[in-house]
Design a protein around this motif. Structure first.
Motif, PDB file in Angstrom:
ATOM      1  N   CYS A  22       0.866  -1.175   0.000  1.00 28.74           N
ATOM      2  CA  CYS A  22       0.000   0.000   0.000  1.00 28.74           C
ATOM      3  C   CYS A  22       0.905   1.228   0.000  1.00 28.74           C
ATOM      4  O   CYS A  22       1.655   1.450   0.959  1.00 28.74           O
ATOM      5  N   TRP A  36      -5.113  -3.326   7.024  1.00 31.05           N
ATOM      6  CA  TRP A  36      -5.522  -4.111   5.860  1.00 31.05           C
ATOM      7  C   TRP A  36      -6.833  -4.794   6.208  1.00 31.05           C
ATOM      8  O   TRP A  36      -6.965  -5.398   7.279  1.00 31.05           O
ATOM      9  N   TYR A  95      -8.116  -4.506   0.971  1.00 35.04           N
ATOM     10  CA  TYR A  95      -8.083  -3.058   0.967  1.00 35.04           C
ATOM     11  C   TYR A  95      -7.110  -2.536   2.014  1.00 35.04           C
ATOM     12  O   TYR A  95      -7.062  -3.039   3.143  1.00 35.04           O
ATOM     13  N   CYS A  96      -6.403  -1.503   1.640  1.00 35.15           N
ATOM     14  CA  CYS A  96      -5.573  -0.748   2.573  1.00 35.15           C
ATOM     15  C   CYS A  96      -6.408   0.417   3.090  1.00 35.15           C
ATOM     16  O   CYS A  96      -7.180   1.017   2.323  1.00 35.15           O
ATOM     17  N   ALA A  97      -6.255   0.727   4.361  1.00 34.74           N
ATOM     18  CA  ALA A  97      -7.025   1.815   4.951  1.00 34.74           C
ATOM     19  C   ALA A  97      -6.163   2.608   5.922  1.00 34.74           C
ATOM     20  O   ALA A  97      -5.191   2.087   6.481  1.00 34.74           O
ATOM     21  N   PHE A 112     -11.970   4.160   9.855  1.00 31.93           N
ATOM     22  CA  PHE A 112     -10.944   4.451   8.858  1.00 31.93           C
ATOM     23  C   PHE A 112     -11.529   5.378   7.797  1.00 31.93           C
ATOM     24  O   PHE A 112     -12.490   5.032   7.106  1.00 31.93           O
ATOM     25  N   GLU A 113     -10.927   6.558   7.671  1.00 28.64           N
ATOM     26  CA  GLU A 113     -11.468   7.552   6.744  1.00 28.64           C
ATOM     27  C   GLU A 113     -11.018   7.349   5.307  1.00 28.64           C
ATOM     28  O   GLU A 113     -11.703   7.777   4.374  1.00 28.64           O
ATOM     29  N   TYR A 114      -9.870   6.747   5.117  1.00 33.33           N
ATOM     30  CA  TYR A 114      -9.285   6.653   3.783  1.00 33.33           C
ATOM     31  C   TYR A 114      -9.116   5.193   3.370  1.00 33.33           C
ATOM     32  O   TYR A 114      -8.646   4.373   4.153  1.00 33.33           O
ATOM     33  N   TRP A 115      -9.449   4.912   2.116  1.00 33.97           N
ATOM     34  CA  TRP A 115      -9.403   3.548   1.603  1.00 33.97           C
ATOM     35  C   TRP A 115      -8.788   3.515   0.216  1.00 33.97           C
ATOM     36  O   TRP A 115      -8.995   4.436  -0.588  1.00 33.97           O
TER      37      TRP A 115
END
Length: 125
Positions: A22, A36, A95-97, A112-115
């Motif tokens: 990521c 993750w 997915y990475c977050a 988690f705000e960002y993905w």
């Protein structure tokens, strides 16, 4: 503007290994909460591994303990997921977050705000 980009997914036979990476921009992976997650078809998203590198915190889902590890590279501002002894049940979109929270609040229940966009992992028997 925070951007997370995953890479490294693919198809592998059971018992094999894959490494997901990521790459983050607009966000410092070493001093923030990273994770993750994965989601298989028809199933809810689940947390796989959480890391807060500067605090030395790593949390693993029971299903991946002893098989998956996470690492963080400050120079490249990346977080990597090393997956060994893969099983067919590991098949999912990964997915990475990232979350803007302190290390105390860095766990699987964190918001988690960002993905990232996700990368597919397929493990055949």
């Amino acid at each position: 503007h925070v951007q997370l980009v995953e890479s490294g997914g693919g198809s592998v036979k059971a018992g094999g290994s894959l490494r997901l990476t990521c790459a983050a921009s607009g966000y410092t992976t070493s001093r923030n909460c990273m994770g993750w997650f994965r989601q298989a078809p028809g199933k809810a998203r689940e947390g796989v591994i959480i890391i807060y590198s500067s605090a030395g915190i790593t949390r693993y889902a029971d299903s991946v303990k002893g098989r998956f590890t996470i690492s963080q590279d400050s120079a490249k501002n990346t977080v990597a997921l090393q997956m060994n002894s893969l099983k067919p049940e590991d098949t999912a979109m990964y997915y990475c977050a990232a979350a803007r929270t302190g290390w105390l609040g860095c766990d699987f229940t964190t918001r988690f705000e960002y993905w990232g966009q996700g990368t597919q992992v397929t493990v055949s028997a």
